[in-house]
Write an enzyme that holds these catalytic residues in place. Structure first.
Site, PDB file in Angstrom:
ATOM      1  N   LYS A  20      40.174  39.587  47.779  1.00  0.00           N
ATOM      2  CA  LYS A  20      40.059  41.032  47.997  1.00  0.00           C
ATOM      3  C   LYS A  20      38.884  41.547  47.193  1.00  0.00           C
ATOM      4  O   LYS A  20      38.449  40.954  46.207  1.00  0.00           O
ATOM      5  CB  LYS A  20      41.348  41.759  47.583  1.00  0.00           C
ATOM      6  CG  LYS A  20      41.800  41.568  46.138  1.00  0.00           C
ATOM      7  CD  LYS A  20      41.098  42.418  45.092  1.00  0.00           C
ATOM      8  CE  LYS A  20      41.662  42.178  43.692  1.00  0.00           C
ATOM      9  NZ  LYS A  20      40.813  42.826  42.637  1.00  0.00           N
ATOM     10  N   ASP A 146      48.805  43.133  41.945  1.00  0.00           N
ATOM     11  CA  ASP A 146      48.029  43.031  43.178  1.00  0.00           C
ATOM     12  C   ASP A 146      48.769  42.301  44.297  1.00  0.00           C
ATOM     13  O   ASP A 146      48.307  42.305  45.444  1.00  0.00           O
ATOM     14  CB  ASP A 146      46.701  42.298  42.919  1.00  0.00           C
ATOM     15  CG  ASP A 146      45.698  43.151  42.170  1.00  0.00           C
ATOM     16  OD1 ASP A 146      45.943  44.360  42.011  1.00  0.00           O
ATOM     17  OD2 ASP A 146      44.663  42.599  41.749  1.00  0.00           O
TER      18      ASP A 146
END
Length: 290
Positions: A20, A146
């Site tokens: 990401k 996350d």
């Protein structure tokens, strides 16, 4: 961990654990429990670790990895994720898991969290434990802030410690990502007294239309010259900033060829790669193919 290249015949292969990027990252406060309040924008890229799974009738969970033995099994998020799902679902079987590690550790690309999320999503499907995505995200949050965004599988504006997600559709740009030869500790960054912790909270529409920045960038570039050097080189070619708590930095391009042209000029002492922004995670796409 055991290192092996063997594969059993009934292996479910090539489950991606994508990287990401934090397209922006603001630290808006610190809670009484020490966790930091954030506002950030997550987007996936098509650069991934890969996991293969062989489901077993025996209860053992065994990880085979191309990584060094630098991460003890007790600290490995893949095994923690598998154990957490097995315990919650009261599943009696086990699995062999193979990890092909391509994402850098300590790079701000979310590799460890993504590996954990892929483990939860894949084993939930392969074990047929039918745990809901929202519950998987709850389990994932216990492993790392996350993890839920990787389970959710869609680009998202995030608040809280990163777990409050609103799906968004930022441009799917091309990125040149530079990987400085340094490991940046997320814990060290968030514990450092010089980290800004009072960026004003803004509504999502304001954040999505303003110039994007990363509140951790100044601290990390001051402490790590490799990150500063990479960023100063890259910003000559495209709007560029750091992702997460570093060390990776990325430049944003409209077309793939622009990013590839810049990559071809990368100094010999730097390494990097070109990747496509994706608003639907490669993991989500893989799951939909079952």
């Amino acid at each position: 961990m055991t290192s092996t290249k063997s594969r059993k015949s009934a292996v479910s292969k090539s489950w991606p654990a994508p990287a990401k990027l934090n397209l922006f990252l603001h630290v808006t406060g610190q809670r009484a429990d020490g966790y930091h309040e954030l506002q950030t924008l997550f987007q996936f890229i098509d650069h991934c670790d890969y996991l293969d799974f062989h489901i077993t009738d025996t209860p053992d969970l065994i990880l085979h990895s191309t990584m060094s033995d630098s991460v003890a099994n007790s600290d490995n998020l893949i095994l923690k994720a598998a154990k957490s799902l097995k315990r919650y679902a009261q599943y009696q079987g086990g699995a062999h898991i193979w990890l092909e590690k391509l994402l850098p550790m300590g790079g701000g690309l979310g590799g460890g969290s993504s590996d954990a999320a892929t483990t939860l999503v894949a084993l939930n499907a392969l074990w047929k434990t039918n745990v809901s995505p929202s519950k998987l995200a709850e389990i994932g949050l216990m492993l790392g802030a996350d993890v839920p965004v990787f389970i959710n599988g869609l680009s998202a504006f995030a608040e809280g410690v990163g777990e409050k997600l609103i799906t968004v559709q930022p441009p799917e740009s091309w990125y040149l990502v530079i990987v400085p030869d340094v490991h940046v500790s997320t814990q060290d960054v968030f514990q450092h007294p010089d980290l800004p912790r009072n960026t004003p909270k803004l509504d999502m529409s304001s954040l999505m239309t303003q110039q994007w920045s990363n509140d951790c960038q100044k601290l990390v570039t001051t402490k790590h010259p490799q990150v500063a050097n990479a960023l100063s080189w890259l910003v000559e070619y495209a709007p560029s900033r750091m992702t997460g708590t570093g060390a990776c930095v990325f430049g944003e391009f409209t077309h793939s060829q622009q990013a590839l042209d810049a990559l071809a000029k990368l100094p010999a002492d730097m390494r990097g790669f070109v990747a496509k922004g994706m608003n639907k995670s490669p993991l989500q796409i893989r799951l939909e193919q079952l």
